[in-house]
Scaffold this active site. Sequence first.
Site, PDB file in Angstrom:
ATOM      1  N   ASP A   1       1.815  24.807 -14.592  1.00 26.70           N
ATOM      2  CA  ASP A   1       0.707  24.387 -15.451  1.00 26.70           C
ATOM      3  C   ASP A   1       1.220  23.712 -16.718  1.00 26.70           C
ATOM      4  OD1 ASP A   1      -0.977  25.644 -13.636  1.00 26.70           O
ATOM      5  OD2 ASP A   1      -0.857  27.556 -14.687  1.00 26.70           O
TER       6      ASP A   1
ATOM      7  N   GLU B   1      -5.661  33.178 -12.094  1.00 27.41           N
ATOM      8  CA  GLU B   1      -6.497  32.200 -11.401  1.00 27.41           C
ATOM      9  C   GLU B   1      -7.940  32.250 -11.901  1.00 27.41           C
ATOM     10  OE1 GLU B   1      -4.885  30.111  -9.845  1.00 27.41           O
ATOM     11  OE2 GLU B   1      -3.026  31.247  -9.673  1.00 27.41           O
TER      12      GLU B   1
ATOM     13  N   GLY C   1       0.821  -1.205   0.000  1.00 25.76           N
ATOM     14  CA  GLY C   1       0.000   0.000   0.000  1.00 25.76           C
ATOM     15  C   GLY C   1       0.850   1.247   0.000  1.00 25.76           C
TER      16      GLY C   1
END
Length: 651
Positions: free
Chosen positions: A510, A433, A210
């Site tokens: 981005d 934004e 995990g």
Amino acid sequence: MSDNQEPENGNGGGGNPWMKSLMIWGGIFIALLLAVSMFGGPREAPGTAILYSDFKEKVAEGSVSEVTIAPDRISGVLKNDERFTTTPVPGDVNLTQQLETAGVQYTGTQPEQMNVLLVVLIQALPFLLILGIAFFALRQVQKGGGSGAMGFGKSKAKLLTEKQGRVTFDDVAGIDEAREELQEIVEFLKDPSRFSKLGGQIPKGALLVGSPGTGKTLLARAIAGEARVPFFTISGSDFVEMFVGVGASRVRDMFEQAKKNAPCIVFIDEIDAVGRHRGNGIGNSNDEREQTLNQLLVEMDGFEANEGIIIIAATNRPDVLDPALLRPGRFDRQVVVPIPDIDGREKILAVHMKKVPLAPDVNPRTIARGTPGFSGADLANLVNEAALLAARRNKRLVAMQEFEDAKDKVMMGSERKSMVMTEDEKKMTAYHEAGHAIVAVHEEASDPIHKATIIPRGRALGMVMRLPERDNYSYHRDKMHANLSVSMGGRVAEEIIFGHDKVSSGASSDIQYATDLARNMVTKWGMSEKLGPLQYEQSQEGYLGMGQTTRTFAGADTNKLIDQEIKDLVEGAHKRATDLLTQHEDQLHLLAQAMLEYETLTGDEIRILLENGKIDRPDLPSGPVTVKPSQGSSIPKAGKRFGGGEAPQGA
């Protein structure tokens, strides 16, 4: 969870501590006696040193009362009771005749003789010291657990008992499937005959797989706590030393300790440190690790049976483990410990919130919904951060506001209120934004906006955070294209409002996100029409196990086509974002003005602003300038799309 740990197995004391103390103090006492004997106690002052010629003159004058003559020194007393000493001149045979003539009493002495026993002790002192060091080293080697200075080959496994705090399945929440799969091991440890009488054999090992923080170690401790058996814990790196053969010796010693405490559980954390594929090294660089692994394989399933010993290991890198370690007879079962879903997160929050005084408005379900992808450790950290915030605000109870602020801090970073930004930088950030947010609103497949802010957080000057409405286990093509468009929204907004020459570097993260996503779509997920459903890149372990690298299965022409397809995807997203923001430019101005006014807006506030042209904020008396949406700027109905979450998008 950290645990206090006892000495290795209770057998590492190695002798009576009173006897050890007595031997130490006895050695110190003997050393002091030797020092006193060698340097002696305080001696009588020898007197004033004078020249030999002055001594002869005083004898001739008759001022000397008595003299003691030694081979290397002459001492005596004058008639005025003053003591003196001098060094004789070799060859002066007339001294005694002069003393007799002057009527001086004289006597002779022999050189001081050292005590025979003292001489023997002094000569034997180096050998006694060497024997003492050897005895100490042997005692350390005999110690259990490898804690001694020479105990390289002893196991470093720690034996935990209930004195360190018993953990049961009641303390493990959110991973019900993994817990149920391990329940059989608990039943076997409680009553082995129940399985053996039917010819069944319990698995010798269970591998917990995990992500970090999902509760693998806690689950292993819960198994031991439920079965009430001894629990040995050790890290995979504890086996490896610079000396070849030490790790194998520690494995043997660990199993010897386990046999003495059977039935018991041996938990090896981060087993990939010692269980990696064999043969990856060059020359003898990995001999120590491979010998350790070989010994572990033999102990788990060799000629000698280890009855009653259950091996539980944990790793988040099962792909690098040696196949021999995973075959039946060793780690028979691989138990996946997943990131909890919304129900699991709610249960985990309930466990951790028991330790915190909560206000009546706290709703664990709401917090669980807003934290997709959080592991158990992340949720524990979230509750702790909320409690710390409440303490700093001098509150007696932890309210929902503290949990929301703590969630923003964990997901987006701390607010950098001390960072001073110019008005131009604030305006640039607000439009950047707002560009992300407007594209996200009009992309049907995009996740809904959770919050948008122009307050610097972490390394970003501003941020638009989106959260999914529910847990996602796979992503569709339309959602990926939507994410590409949203990532380009900030850059496009800067181009539209400020022009080509004023575009800033704020879109670097981005662009990186969009490029990586487009590359995965083309090379791994088969989402390119020209290249087809083929895999062209594969992540693999780096050189000598150092980090991750990417291997490309393509020729020069195909690589060129891959680069072109990645470019087409990103540029297509750029064009899509440009079309949306050009069409809804009035909404871009409206949202940017609101962010300059309020700095932080929630997803619901953004929806209301774009629908009504204004918002009502009770914390500030006036809303932003009202701008009515133009024709063709219809706002999609939010429904359940607003208020959910993903990792932060945008810079």
